[in-house]
Design a protein around this motif. Structure first.
Motif, PDB file in Angstrom:
ATOM      1  N   ALA A  49     -17.681 -10.302  17.853  1.00 42.12           N
ATOM      2  CA  ALA A  49     -18.207 -10.396  16.579  1.00 42.12           C
ATOM      3  C   ALA A  49     -17.281  -9.952  15.289  1.00 42.12           C
ATOM      4  N   ASN A  50     -17.299 -11.191  14.615  1.00 39.96           N
ATOM      5  CA  ASN A  50     -16.159 -10.800  13.427  1.00 39.96           C
ATOM      6  C   ASN A  50     -16.985 -10.079  12.273  1.00 39.96           C
ATOM      7  N   GLY A  51     -16.326  -9.707  11.499  1.00 37.35           N
ATOM      8  CA  GLY A  51     -16.771  -8.942  10.090  1.00 37.35           C
ATOM      9  C   GLY A  51     -17.319  -7.836  10.325  1.00 37.35           C
ATOM     10  N   LYS A  52     -16.880  -6.983  11.397  1.00 38.96           N
ATOM     11  CA  LYS A  52     -17.441  -5.568  11.299  1.00 38.96           C
ATOM     12  C   LYS A  52     -16.892  -4.615  10.343  1.00 38.96           C
ATOM     13  N   ILE A  53     -17.716  -3.505  10.083  1.00 32.70           N
ATOM     14  CA  ILE A  53     -17.403  -2.530   9.202  1.00 32.70           C
ATOM     15  C   ILE A  53     -17.244  -1.375  10.169  1.00 32.70           C
ATOM     16  N   ASP A  54     -16.078  -0.593  10.210  1.00 33.85           N
ATOM     17  CA  ASP A  54     -15.836   0.219  11.153  1.00 33.85           C
ATOM     18  C   ASP A  54     -15.960   1.727  10.094  1.00 33.85           C
ATOM     19  N   VAL A  55     -16.761   2.602  10.279  1.00 38.56           N
ATOM     20  CA  VAL A  55     -16.921   3.618   9.421  1.00 38.56           C
ATOM     21  C   VAL A  55     -16.346   4.961  10.061  1.00 38.56           C
ATOM     22  N   HIS A  56     -15.706   4.906  11.258  1.00 36.03           N
ATOM     23  CA  HIS A  56     -15.284   5.939  11.864  1.00 36.03           C
ATOM     24  C   HIS A  56     -13.678   5.605  12.071  1.00 36.03           C
ATOM     25  N   ALA A  57     -12.822   5.886  11.247  1.00 34.48           N
ATOM     26  CA  ALA A  57     -11.383   5.568  11.564  1.00 34.48           C
ATOM     27  C   ALA A  57     -10.669   6.296  10.694  1.00 34.48           C
ATOM     28  N   HIS A  58      -9.401   6.767  11.064  1.00 40.06           N
ATOM     29  CA  HIS A  58      -8.642   7.877  10.566  1.00 40.06           C
ATOM     30  C   HIS A  58      -7.169   7.228  10.085  1.00 40.06           C
ATOM     31  N   PHE A  59      -6.622   7.791   9.100  1.00 40.53           N
ATOM     32  CA  PHE A  59      -5.134   7.874   8.796  1.00 40.53           C
ATOM     33  C   PHE A  59      -4.395   9.223   8.910  1.00 40.53           C
ATOM     34  N   ILE A  60      -3.090   8.928   8.802  1.00 39.46           N
ATOM     35  CA  ILE A  60      -2.227  10.125   8.961  1.00 39.46           C
ATOM     36  C   ILE A  60      -0.962   9.979   8.199  1.00 39.46           C
ATOM     37  N   THR A  61      -0.692  10.464   6.851  1.00 41.08           N
ATOM     38  CA  THR A  61       0.312  10.365   6.412  1.00 41.08           C
ATOM     39  C   THR A  61       1.277  11.150   6.913  1.00 41.08           C
ATOM     40  N   SER A  62       2.463  10.699   6.261  1.00 41.21           N
ATOM     41  CA  SER A  62       3.923  11.489   6.939  1.00 41.21           C
ATOM     42  C   SER A  62       3.867  13.043   6.380  1.00 41.21           C
ATOM     43  N   THR A  63       3.321  13.315   5.170  1.00 44.23           N
ATOM     44  CA  THR A  63       3.011  14.364   4.714  1.00 44.23           C
ATOM     45  C   THR A  63       2.167  15.401   5.536  1.00 44.23           C
ATOM     46  N   TYR A  64       1.083  14.729   5.981  1.00 44.81           N
ATOM     47  CA  TYR A  64      -0.060  15.505   6.839  1.00 44.81           C
ATOM     48  C   TYR A  64       0.680  15.775   8.164  1.00 44.81           C
ATOM     49  N   ARG A  65       1.488  14.801   8.550  1.00 40.01           N
ATOM     50  CA  ARG A  65       1.957  14.912   9.986  1.00 40.01           C
ATOM     51  C   ARG A  65       2.817  16.217  10.102  1.00 40.01           C
ATOM     52  N   GLY A  85     -11.639  -8.545  15.009  1.00 44.41           N
ATOM     53  CA  GLY A  85     -12.545  -8.943  14.233  1.00 44.41           C
ATOM     54  C   GLY A  85     -13.167  -7.804  13.302  1.00 44.41           C
ATOM     55  N   ILE A  86     -12.711  -6.948  12.880  1.00 42.66           N
ATOM     56  CA  ILE A  86     -12.775  -5.905  12.025  1.00 42.66           C
ATOM     57  C   ILE A  86     -12.357  -6.039  10.611  1.00 42.66           C
ATOM     58  N   ALA A  87     -13.389  -6.444   9.408  1.00 42.84           N
ATOM     59  CA  ALA A  87     -13.303  -6.622   8.327  1.00 42.84           C
ATOM     60  C   ALA A  87     -12.737  -5.709   7.592  1.00 42.84           C
ATOM     61  N   LYS A  88     -13.589  -4.450   7.822  1.00 47.62           N
ATOM     62  CA  LYS A  88     -13.226  -3.370   6.827  1.00 47.62           C
ATOM     63  C   LYS A  88     -13.141  -1.926   7.586  1.00 47.62           C
ATOM     64  N   SER A  89     -12.116  -1.102   7.243  1.00 45.93           N
ATOM     65  CA  SER A  89     -12.117   0.242   7.792  1.00 45.93           C
ATOM     66  C   SER A  89     -12.455   1.174   6.909  1.00 45.93           C
ATOM     67  N   ILE A  90     -13.353   2.183   7.128  1.00 41.20           N
ATOM     68  CA  ILE A  90     -13.629   3.721   6.098  1.00 41.20           C
ATOM     69  C   ILE A  90     -12.572   4.548   6.518  1.00 41.20           C
ATOM     70  N   ILE A  91     -11.445   4.640   6.259  1.00 44.73           N
ATOM     71  CA  ILE A  91     -10.704   5.831   6.770  1.00 44.73           C
ATOM     72  C   ILE A  91     -10.895   7.266   6.277  1.00 44.73           C
ATOM     73  N   SER A  92     -10.565   8.095   6.922  1.00 47.50           N
ATOM     74  CA  SER A  92     -10.641   9.698   6.521  1.00 47.50           C
ATOM     75  C   SER A  92      -9.601  10.352   7.417  1.00 47.50           C
ATOM     76  N   VAL A  93      -9.413  11.551   7.138  1.00 45.97           N
ATOM     77  CA  VAL A  93      -8.601  12.635   7.583  1.00 45.97           C
ATOM     78  C   VAL A  93      -9.175  13.400   8.963  1.00 45.97           C
ATOM     79  N   SER A  94      -9.044  13.179  10.063  1.00 42.44           N
ATOM     80  CA  SER A  94      -9.841  13.735  11.292  1.00 42.44           C
ATOM     81  C   SER A  94      -9.501  15.125  11.196  1.00 42.44           C
ATOM     82  N   SER A  95     -10.141  15.872  12.288  1.00 38.66           N
ATOM     83  CA  SER A  95      -9.919  17.238  12.538  1.00 38.66           C
ATOM     84  C   SER A  95      -8.584  17.344  12.883  1.00 38.66           C
ATOM     85  N   PRO A  96      -7.959  18.597  12.552  1.00 45.97           N
ATOM     86  CA  PRO A  96      -8.457  19.866  11.713  1.00 45.97           C
ATOM     87  C   PRO A  96      -8.808  19.730  10.402  1.00 45.97           C
ATOM     88  N   GLY A  97      -8.402  18.588   9.713  1.00 45.44           N
ATOM     89  CA  GLY A  97      -8.782  18.550   8.096  1.00 45.44           C
ATOM     90  C   GLY A  97      -7.554  19.022   7.459  1.00 45.44           C
TER      91      GLY A  97
END
Length: 345
Positions: free
Chosen positions: A2-18, A51-63
């Motif tokens: 399935a192409n064109g998926k929207i992933d609402v549960h994806a995370h990112f980790i910046t170097s500062t956060y790491r 087939g993921i068209a868009k990811s909605i990224i966020s900072v995961s736990s522990p915030g």
């Protein structure tokens, strides 16, 4: 695929956060083996492969509220949100983001809501953890935050974190250590099952205290198909139908069986990150509709190479679980409509 998926549960980790995690005792957050590597390039490569068209990224736990220094927490929150906003600006068709708040700091969090939702940062919503240093979503301490988000009809993404519940022993040992937590709680990484309990605990706290009724304009995304929520709802609904009190001591609003069912069916959306097919999906669909289900992956805390197999399995099994006519909207259309309403507001 399935192409064109929207992933609402994806995370990112910046170097500062790491760096902040490592410096403040979170080298193995929530009992995980370590902090995963992440980059825009690796994330885009994963999206293109599955087939993921868009990811909605966020900072995961522990915030982003991970130190005892209020200013540092605010700076870490601001840096994370501005980084995510820049990613969205560079790839507006590929990325969105849910902004973090430095909770339980109320004044700083109110300022951050205005910064990310009123200005040019254009967050797609807000991420709240299942508890903020022990303040669960039904706690009066958080009402100013929820009132602000309610006034904006915001999308709020509820992500689990480590539990802050402890049992009091009623024996001689209680005098020496009145707050007791079983060693079992730290024997396994929290995402294995503690996350599911904490999500269920926080969502039920919000429902049973009347908080969800008070702030009925918020549109909640509950991760991992609601965690343990579905298995507990029958008991809560039965107690409400018998007129038994569901909450006390926290200025609760009375909540009826009809209200509980309406809250679940109308105010909550559930992502399918993890392995919810078929059992969790079957359970939650007793209380909500297929239109309230969303696609999610949980990368990179769920490693890219592992979650790719999960995505392929979901593509294979979801149509049999919910019906082919519903699986395509779950992969894209349901999220598209939810996030479009946020833009319109």
């Amino acid at each position: 695929m399935a192409n064109g998926k929207i992933d609402v549960h994806a995370h990112f980790i910046t170097s500062t956060y790491r760096k902040a995690l490592l410096e403040h005792g979170y080298a193995k957050p929530d009992g995980m083996p370590g902090i995963p590597r992440w980059s825009e390039e690796s994330h885009l490569a994963f999206m293109n492969s599955y087939g993921i068209a868009k990811s909605i990224i966020s900072v995961s736990s522990p915030g982003t509220n991970i130190t005892s220094n209020r200013g540092l927490n605010q700076n870490l929150t601001r840096e994370s949100n501005e980084y995510a906003a820049h990613v969205k600006a560079r790839y507006p068709d590929r990325f969105g983001y849910f902004a973090s708040l430095p909770l339980p700091d109320i004044s700083a969090s109110l300022a951050e809501i205005k910064h990310v939702l009123d200005g040019p940062l254009k967050a797609d919503g807000i991420i709240l953890l299942s508890n903020a240093s022990g303040f669960y979503l039904g706690d009066p301490h958080l009402r100013p935050i929820l009132a602000e988000l309610d006034s904006r009809k915001a999308v709020v993404f509820v992500h689990p974190t480590g539990t802050c519940c402890q049992a009091n022993l009623q024996d001689s040992s209680a005098s020496e250590s009145p707050a007791y937590s079983s060693p079992l709680a730290s024997a396994y990484p929290d995402p294995v099952f503690e996350f599911f309990f904490d999500s269920g605990r926080s969502i039920l706290d919000m429902i049973m205290t009347g908080t969800a009724c008070r702030f009925s304009q918020i549109r909640w995304i509950i991760t991992h198909c609601g965690g343990a929520l579905a298995s507990l709802l029958d008991r809560v609904i039965q107690m409400a139908s018998l007129g038994l009190p569901l909450a006390s001591g926290r200025d609760p609003l009375p909540v009826s069986e009809a209200q509980i069912r309406a809250i679940i069916a109308e105010q909550f959306w559930f992502d399918l990150a993890g392995n919810p097919i078929p059992n969790q999906v079957d359970a939650i669909l007793r209380f909500t509709s297929r239109q309230q289900l969303l696609f999610g992956t949980d990368v990179p805390w769920m490693p890219f190479e592992v979650v790719g197999e999960v995505v392929q399995r979901m593509e294979r099994d979801l149509p049999d679980c919910v019906g082919k006519e519903h699986s395509d909207p779950i992969f894209r259309g349901n999220a598209e409509q939810l996030l479009l309403k946020q833009v319109e507001n």
